[in-house]
Design an enzyme around this catalytic site. Structure first.
Site, mmCIF file in Angstrom:
data_model
loop_
_atom_site.group_PDB
_atom_site.id
_atom_site.type_symbol
_atom_site.label_atom_id
_atom_site.label_comp_id
_atom_site.label_asym_id
_atom_site.label_seq_id
_atom_site.Cartn_x
_atom_site.Cartn_y
_atom_site.Cartn_z
ATOM 1 N N CYS A 34 -72.439 -121.855 -34.693
ATOM 2 C CA CYS A 34 -71.966 -122.756 -33.641
ATOM 3 C C CYS A 34 -70.994 -122.049 -32.694
ATOM 4 O O CYS A 34 -71.071 -122.221 -31.469
ATOM 5 C CB CYS A 34 -71.302 -123.986 -34.253
ATOM 6 S SG CYS A 34 -72.411 -124.975 -35.284
ATOM 7 N N CYS B 151 -67.965 -122.400 -38.476
ATOM 8 C CA CYS B 151 -69.413 -122.302 -38.273
ATOM 9 C C CYS B 151 -69.710 -121.150 -37.320
ATOM 10 O O CYS B 151 -69.591 -121.293 -36.096
ATOM 11 C CB CYS B 151 -69.981 -123.611 -37.731
ATOM 12 S SG CYS B 151 -71.773 -123.540 -37.482
#
Length: 194
Positions: A158, A155
């Protein structure tokens, strides 16, 4: 006994597993007398030491990655390793909880990032994340585990958010890098030994 079999037994002994345990992937390496087994052994042993993370932190971080990867042998080993290095049951549980929470966050925020639609950024996530507010492992270390799991799960959004938070909290780039290095090695070992 072949050199490959001997190296496999050493690796399995290190993680307190049955030296005769074989996964299909491990059998392929053993039967092919793969030189990679020596790399695997050395890479795994390098997980257990860090200039930037304590032994307790290594245990908890590695446990969170093992839970993320659903690797029972590694979960068992790193749970024991963390406990032997003064991790409380609450901290051990939090490492597992972090893996679960980040699994949902990584899917959700990766979706938002991939679609690049403003509308999805305006809709509330409705993902409960209270554990992030007052983690028993401390905010900085919880962020470090979150970053490592996010890197494993791919991700980008993230990873960038957690890395930025860590830098603002005073974490060094070396500490961050070592956490991700350890996460990568747990993940690669887990592809062979589970």
């Amino acid at each position: 006994m072949s050199e490959s079999t001997e190296v496999i037994r050493e690796i399995l002994n290190t993680i307190h597993a049955d030296p005769e345990h074989r996964t299909p992937a491990l059998l392929l390496l053993e039967q092919g007398e793969s030189r990679y087994l020596r790399d695997l052994k050395l890479n795994f042993s390098s997980i257990l030491n860090s200039e930037y993370l304590s032994q307790k932190e290594i245990g908890l971080l590695a446990l969170s990655i093992a839970v993320n990867e659903r690797n029972d042998l590694m979960i068992s080993f790193f749970k024991k390793f963390a406990a032997e290095h003064e991790s409380s049951q609450e901290e051990i549980a939090e490492a597992a909880a972090c893996a679960s929470l980040l699994a949902s966050n990584n899917v959700f925020y990766r979706f938002r990032h991939f679609t690049q639609k403003e509308k999805y950024s305006q809709i509330p996530a409705r993902i409960r994340m209270q554990i992030m507010m007052k983690p028993v492992t401390g905010k900085e270390f919880f962020e470090l585990m979150s970053l490592a799991i996010s890197a494993v799960n791919g991700c980008e959004m993230c990873v960038n958010a957690h890395e930025d938070s860590l830098i603002k909290m005073g974490a060094t780039e070396e500490r961050i890098f070592d956490a991700v290095r350890i996460a990568s090695l747990i993940t690669s070992t887990g592809k062979i030994i589970f």
